[in-house]
Enzyme design. Structure first.
Site, PDB file in Angstrom:
ATOM      1  N   TYR A 143       0.821  -1.217   0.000  1.00 28.55           N
ATOM      2  CA  TYR A 143       0.000   0.000   0.000  1.00 28.55           C
ATOM      3  C   TYR A 143       0.853   1.264   0.000  1.00 28.55           C
ATOM      4  O   TYR A 143       0.358   2.348  -0.244  1.00 28.55           O
ATOM      5  CB  TYR A 143      -0.936   0.023   1.220  1.00 28.55           C
ATOM      6  N   LYS A 194       3.503 -15.192   1.477  1.00 29.60           N
ATOM      7  CA  LYS A 194       3.517 -16.043   0.294  1.00 29.60           C
ATOM      8  C   LYS A 194       4.980 -16.262  -0.088  1.00 29.60           C
ATOM      9  O   LYS A 194       5.434 -15.834  -1.163  1.00 29.60           O
ATOM     10  CB  LYS A 194       2.748 -15.384  -0.857  1.00 29.60           C
ATOM     11  N   ASP A 227      -2.913 -17.883   1.234  1.00 31.56           N
ATOM     12  CA  ASP A 227      -4.107 -18.504   0.649  1.00 31.56           C
ATOM     13  C   ASP A 227      -4.581 -19.664   1.516  1.00 31.56           C
ATOM     14  O   ASP A 227      -5.778 -19.848   1.745  1.00 31.56           O
ATOM     15  CB  ASP A 227      -3.862 -18.950  -0.800  1.00 31.56           C
ATOM     16  N   ASP A 251      -5.105  -7.063   5.846  1.00 28.38           N
ATOM     17  CA  ASP A 251      -6.337  -6.344   5.514  1.00 28.38           C
ATOM     18  C   ASP A 251      -7.444  -7.356   5.226  1.00 28.38           C
ATOM     19  O   ASP A 251      -8.563  -7.278   5.762  1.00 28.38           O
ATOM     20  CB  ASP A 251      -6.049  -5.476   4.271  1.00 28.38           C
ATOM     21  N   ASP A 255     -10.503  -9.042   8.092  1.00 22.70           N
ATOM     22  CA  ASP A 255     -11.936  -8.903   7.796  1.00 22.70           C
ATOM     23  C   ASP A 255     -12.599 -10.278   7.755  1.00 22.70           C
ATOM     24  O   ASP A 255     -13.715 -10.451   8.245  1.00 22.70           O
ATOM     25  CB  ASP A 255     -12.155  -8.208   6.448  1.00 22.70           C
TER      26      ASP A 255
END
Ligand code: NAD
Length: 370
Positions: A143, A194, A227, A251, A255
């Protein structure tokens, strides 16, 4: 007598002031019943600050924020300020606070209360007793990485670029928060990236391992690809204690974990910065929800997310673990009694207002604290 700890309250907009009113009752209760007194200051942030001062965060409020032990924020924003310039919108006040205070670690607990186990879309058997904490890196990664932007190529097509980048120092400081918190919980950290396809992920894995070996050999560390973590959170979320991950994956995963628990009105959060010489971290606590303009001013909002955010402040900034436990127990007991705000209402339960939920929690505290 030791100096009183300083707490800055920023109620903000919409339901912010309503839910914060209930927190002030708990602060008052702690003063009267437990002899715990805070030096409470109050300020404006977001839309209400725009209305009074023309900007969402004034220098004076920022200065106050820098000089307290913790900040408790309600929520900011609403349709009233939709027309203001992008850099001056209410949310810019919140982002400004996070940036200026260097709040790089975002803590999002996902706790399932027995009384609300049926509110989740997952089966009760899978989530009963769930208590996990996601620590998300908040100020680095893709970001913020450079280069970034959208460019037009010679053939007229366009290319969008963002850069995922982490340094040793950025990884260590957030992983250190995760390890320290794990020691106060089940002593287990799962680090998520990852590493199979991203060099920054490989570095993340290596550095988290190095830090654990050097400073936290007693904490159990595992690694998981992001994942797989997304799948495991749905399949068997109770396998986790603390999850530490980067800005982007955090992020999404925070959630996902939050929604396992049911309602937005129940979710607290904390954002922590670097520790000072005394080991005290800059910290801001806030509910995950926004200003809920659709129900603002009607005494309908669920104050529990903000009350639990204050409980996190007691636990992580003020070292009042017993009182944090008390507040959490009071919330559990009120939910068990069937008292519910509209957002967590279920058949056979008693619907209540924001104020009555506050009343019930204060009464429950009275009972629990004898
Ligand atoms: P929201 O979280 O404010 O509301 C989403 C839905 O959840 C609404 O139907 C609302 O009534 C309900 N809800 C939220 N909190 C509740 C509570 N405590 N009790 C009962 N119901 C609750 O999200 P939104 O509608 O997307 O955003 C509204 C405004 O809030 C926007 O201006 C947005 O930018 C802002 N916002 C601020 C924050 C923040 O301050 N941290 C976070 C998210 C959104």
């Amino acid at each position: 007598m030791a100096d009183k700890k300083k707490l800055l309250i920023l109620p903000g907009d919409g339901i912010g002031p309503e839910v914060m009113r209930q927190v002030k009752r708990i602060i008052d209760w702690l003063d009267r019943k437990r002899g715990i007194t805070f030096d409470v200051q109050e300020g404006l942030v977001g839309g209400i600050s725009i209305d009074h001062h023309g900007v969402p965060l004034t220098d004076a409020t920022l200065e106050m924020a820098k000089n307290v032990d913790a900040i408790l924020l309600g929520a900011v924003g609403g349709p009233k300020w939709d027309g203001v310039a992008f850099e001056q919108r209410p949310e810019a006040g919140l982002l400004g606070l996070r940036k200026e205070l260097g709040l790089f670690a975002n803590l999002r607990p996902a706790v399932v209360f027995d009384a609300l186990v049926e509110s989740s879309t997952l089966k009760a058997d899978v989530i009963r007793g769930l208590n996990i904490l996601i620590v998300r890196e908040l100020t680095g990664g893709v970001y913020f990485g450079e280069p970034r932007g959208i460019e037009t190529l010679p053939d007229g097509s366009r290319r969008g670029v963002n850069t995922q980048v982490y340094t040793t120092a950025e990884i260590h400081r957030v992983a250190r928060v995760a390890f320290e918190l794990a020691r106060k919980r089940q002593n287990k950290v799962c680090s998520v990236e990852k590493a199979n396809v991203m060099e920054s992920g490989l570095l993340w894995r290596q550095e988290v391992t190095a830090l654990r070996d050097a400073e936290f050999p007693d904490v159990e560390l595992s690694h998981m690809y992001a994942d797989n973590c997304a799948m495991q959170l749905l399949k068997n979320p109770r396998q986790f204690d603390v999850i530490v991950t980067d800005n982007l994956f955090g992020d999404i995963l925070s959630d996902e974990a939050a929604m396992i628990t049911g309602s937005l009105g129940m979710l607290p959060s904390a954002s922590l910065g670097l520790a000072d010489a005394q080991g005290v971290r800059k910290a801001m606590y806030e509910p995950v929800h926004g200003s809920a303009p659709d129900i603002a001013g009607r005494d309908l909002a669920n104050p529990i997310a903000t009350l639990l955010s204050f409980a996190m402040a007691l636990r992580y900034s003020f070292d009042h673990t017993t009182e944090a436990d008390l507040i959490e127990s009071a919330v559990k007991s009120v939910l068990n009694s069937g008292t519910r705000t509209a957002d967590i209402m279920a058949p056979g339960m008693a619907r209540c207002s924001t104020t009555v939920m506050g009343d019930s929690i204060v009464r429950s505290l009275d009972k629990l604290a004898v």
